[in-house]
Design a protein around this motif. Structure first.
Motif, PDB file in Angstrom:
ATOM      1  N   GLU A   1       0.234  -8.774  -1.203  1.00 44.04           N
ATOM      2  CA  GLU A   1       0.001  -7.534  -1.966  1.00 44.04           C
ATOM      3  C   GLU A   1       0.587  -6.389  -1.168  1.00 44.04           C
ATOM      4  O   GLU A   1       0.260  -6.205   0.007  1.00 44.04           O
ATOM      5  CB  GLU A   1      -1.499  -7.310  -2.184  1.00 44.04           C
ATOM      6  CG  GLU A   1      -1.852  -6.066  -2.976  1.00 44.04           C
ATOM      7  CD  GLU A   1      -1.546  -6.204  -4.463  1.00 44.04           C
ATOM      8  OE1 GLU A   1      -1.441  -5.169  -5.150  1.00 44.04           O
ATOM      9  OE2 GLU A   1      -1.439  -7.347  -4.922  1.00 44.04           O
ATOM     10  N   ASP A   2       1.483  -5.624  -1.788  1.00 44.49           N
ATOM     11  CA  ASP A   2       2.162  -4.526  -1.111  1.00 44.49           C
ATOM     12  C   ASP A   2       2.033  -3.280  -1.985  1.00 44.49           C
ATOM     13  O   ASP A   2       2.721  -3.142  -2.994  1.00 44.49           O
ATOM     14  CB  ASP A   2       3.632  -4.881  -0.879  1.00 44.49           C
ATOM     15  CG  ASP A   2       4.353  -3.874  -0.002  1.00 44.49           C
ATOM     16  OD1 ASP A   2       3.740  -2.847   0.365  1.00 44.49           O
ATOM     17  OD2 ASP A   2       5.532  -4.103   0.331  1.00 44.49           O
ATOM     18  N   ALA A   3       1.120  -2.397  -1.613  1.00 49.26           N
ATOM     19  CA  ALA A   3       0.845  -1.179  -2.376  1.00 49.26           C
ATOM     20  C   ALA A   3       1.057   0.030  -1.463  1.00 49.26           C
ATOM     21  O   ALA A   3       1.165  -0.120  -0.240  1.00 49.26           O
ATOM     22  CB  ALA A   3      -0.587  -1.204  -2.914  1.00 49.26           C
ATOM     23  N   PRO A   4       1.110   1.245  -2.016  1.00 49.65           N
ATOM     24  CA  PRO A   4       1.377   2.429  -1.186  1.00 49.65           C
ATOM     25  C   PRO A   4       0.356   2.655  -0.074  1.00 49.65           C
ATOM     26  O   PRO A   4       0.675   3.298   0.927  1.00 49.65           O
ATOM     27  CB  PRO A   4       1.361   3.577  -2.196  1.00 49.65           C
ATOM     28  CG  PRO A   4       1.732   2.946  -3.490  1.00 49.65           C
ATOM     29  CD  PRO A   4       1.128   1.581  -3.455  1.00 49.65           C
ATOM     30  N   PHE A   5      -0.878   2.133  -0.243  1.00 47.33           N
ATOM     31  CA  PHE A   5      -1.908   2.381   0.769  1.00 47.33           C
ATOM     32  C   PHE A   5      -2.578   1.097   1.267  1.00 47.33           C
ATOM     33  O   PHE A   5      -3.458   1.163   2.136  1.00 47.33           O
ATOM     34  CB  PHE A   5      -2.994   3.315   0.213  1.00 47.33           C
ATOM     35  CG  PHE A   5      -3.748   2.740  -0.960  1.00 47.33           C
ATOM     36  CD1 PHE A   5      -4.926   2.038  -0.770  1.00 47.33           C
ATOM     37  CD2 PHE A   5      -3.273   2.910  -2.252  1.00 47.33           C
ATOM     38  CE1 PHE A   5      -5.615   1.504  -1.846  1.00 47.33           C
ATOM     39  CE2 PHE A   5      -3.967   2.382  -3.344  1.00 47.33           C
ATOM     40  CZ  PHE A   5      -5.137   1.674  -3.135  1.00 47.33           C
TER      41      PHE A   5
ATOM     42  N   PHE B   1      -4.245   6.731   0.811  1.00 50.90           N
ATOM     43  CA  PHE B   1      -5.044   6.644  -0.406  1.00 50.90           C
ATOM     44  C   PHE B   1      -5.430   8.018  -0.939  1.00 50.90           C
ATOM     45  O   PHE B   1      -5.440   8.238  -2.157  1.00 50.90           O
ATOM     46  CB  PHE B   1      -6.305   5.819  -0.136  1.00 50.90           C
ATOM     47  CG  PHE B   1      -7.261   5.761  -1.292  1.00 50.90           C
ATOM     48  CD1 PHE B   1      -7.039   4.893  -2.356  1.00 50.90           C
ATOM     49  CD2 PHE B   1      -8.395   6.567  -1.325  1.00 50.90           C
ATOM     50  CE1 PHE B   1      -7.920   4.841  -3.424  1.00 50.90           C
ATOM     51  CE2 PHE B   1      -9.280   6.510  -2.391  1.00 50.90           C
ATOM     52  CZ  PHE B   1      -9.042   5.646  -3.443  1.00 50.90           C
ATOM     53  N   ARG B   2      -5.741   8.958  -0.073  1.00 48.10           N
ATOM     54  CA  ARG B   2      -6.224  10.269  -0.526  1.00 48.10           C
ATOM     55  C   ARG B   2      -5.091  11.222  -0.924  1.00 48.10           C
ATOM     56  O   ARG B   2      -5.350  12.321  -1.413  1.00 48.10           O
ATOM     57  CB  ARG B   2      -7.092  10.906   0.566  1.00 48.10           C
ATOM     58  CG  ARG B   2      -6.324  11.347   1.778  1.00 48.10           C
ATOM     59  CD  ARG B   2      -7.227  11.663   2.960  1.00 48.10           C
ATOM     60  NE  ARG B   2      -8.264  12.641   2.625  1.00 48.10           N
ATOM     61  CZ  ARG B   2      -9.012  13.274   3.536  1.00 48.10           C
ATOM     62  NH1 ARG B   2      -8.839  13.027   4.823  1.00 48.10           N
ATOM     63  NH2 ARG B   2      -9.917  14.142   3.172  1.00 48.10           N
ATOM     64  N   MET B   3      -3.834  10.818  -0.743  1.00 49.20           N
ATOM     65  CA  MET B   3      -2.718  11.677  -1.131  1.00 49.20           C
ATOM     66  C   MET B   3      -2.697  11.867  -2.646  1.00 49.20           C
ATOM     67  O   MET B   3      -2.888  10.913  -3.398  1.00 49.20           O
ATOM     68  CB  MET B   3      -1.399  11.079  -0.660  1.00 49.20           C
ATOM     69  CG  MET B   3      -1.237  11.024   0.845  1.00 49.20           C
ATOM     70  SD  MET B   3       0.226  10.091   1.374  1.00 49.20           S
ATOM     71  CE  MET B   3       1.525  11.083   0.628  1.00 49.20           C
ATOM     72  N   PRO B   4      -2.462  13.082  -3.158  1.00 48.20           N
ATOM     73  CA  PRO B   4      -2.474  13.329  -4.608  1.00 48.20           C
ATOM     74  C   PRO B   4      -1.539  12.420  -5.389  1.00 48.20           C
ATOM     75  O   PRO B   4      -1.887  11.951  -6.472  1.00 48.20           O
ATOM     76  CB  PRO B   4      -2.059  14.806  -4.719  1.00 48.20           C
ATOM     77  CG  PRO B   4      -2.502  15.415  -3.423  1.00 48.20           C
ATOM     78  CD  PRO B   4      -2.283  14.345  -2.391  1.00 48.20           C
TER      79      PRO B   4
END
Length: 236
Positions: free
Chosen positions: A187-191, A218-221
């Motif tokens: 699994e490769d996601a932005p966060f 994760f908290r980035m808009p």
């Protein structure tokens, strides 16, 4: 991974229902019945997963200095049976299940964490490393036998792995003489990343499951705006 409204949720002592999916405990196995539409490319996801623990544990471990977040490895050693109709997948092997709970949102407490689990011939080794917002945190190294008995170890040496496609950093713990390597990124996601590693723990060559979670990401808009496309939200 579908978010649903309050009216789609039901719970009893032995069962938890979320929309058309559910999980129940019969005293021997934890059974997940999954009936969802996957995202972002819609397709049916339907099947059953059963986890048969060799033992249950009552120990929970604080992940931060204030004890506001805890992790409970409910069944560190289990046999897992997978039987899916869509897609057609059947599998039987080693696994486990756990639970996290806390008093405040994860992203307010932590900057990142990394976790790994590997089954040895007679035991299971789990490592859990967190970094808090104030640069505090914890490093856990735990050894479980098949009866659920736990022993805390000194954390094993830490090695830097190659980052994911989204450039999420990854490190892993293992024997110093044999550096862990990435076998597959599942699994490769932005966060977030979940990976299968090849490693040596306490002298044994093992396949290791590993996850990296960046709560700064994760908290980035922009990441928050992407979440509904990967985790759809339904009223029912």
């Amino acid at each position: 991974m579908t978010e649903r409204g309050r009216n789609a949720i039901g719970r009893t002592k032995r069962e938890f229902v979320i929309g058309p999916s559910s999980v129940d405990w019969d005293g021997d196995a934890l059974t997940f019945r999954i009936d969802e539409v996957a995202a972002p490319f819609p397709h049916r996801l339907r099947g059953v997963v059963r986890a048969y623990p060799s033992a249950l544990t009552s120990d929970a471990f604080a992940l931060d200095a204030a004890g506001r977040h805890c992790w409970h490895p409910i069944a560190p050693c289990s046999r897992v049976q997978v039987d899916f109709q869509n897609p057609a997948i059947r599998w039987l092997g080693d696994g486990y299940f756990d639970m996290n709970y806390g008093a405040v949102p994860l992203e307010l407490e932590f900057r990142n964490w990394e976790w790994s689990r590997a089954a040895l011939r007679r035991e299971t080794i789990i490592s859990y490393d967190t970094v808090g917002r104030n640069q505090d945190g914890s490093s856990l190294a735990l050894r479980f036998d098949r009866k659920g008995k736990v022993e805390q170890l000194e954390p094993l040496p830490r090695a830097t792995l190659r980052p994911t496609g989204w450039r999420v950093p990854r490190t892993a713990r293992g024997d110093a003489q044999q550096i862990a390597t990435v076998a597959r990124t599942l699994e490769d996601a932005p966060f977030y990343a979940r990976s299968q590693l090849s490693a040596t723990l306490l002298g044994e060559t093992v396949d290791m499951m590993h996850e990296s979670l960046s709560l700064d990401r994760f908290r980035m808009p922009i990441v928050q705006a992407m979440l509904p496309f990967r985790m759809p939200r339904r009223l029912t």
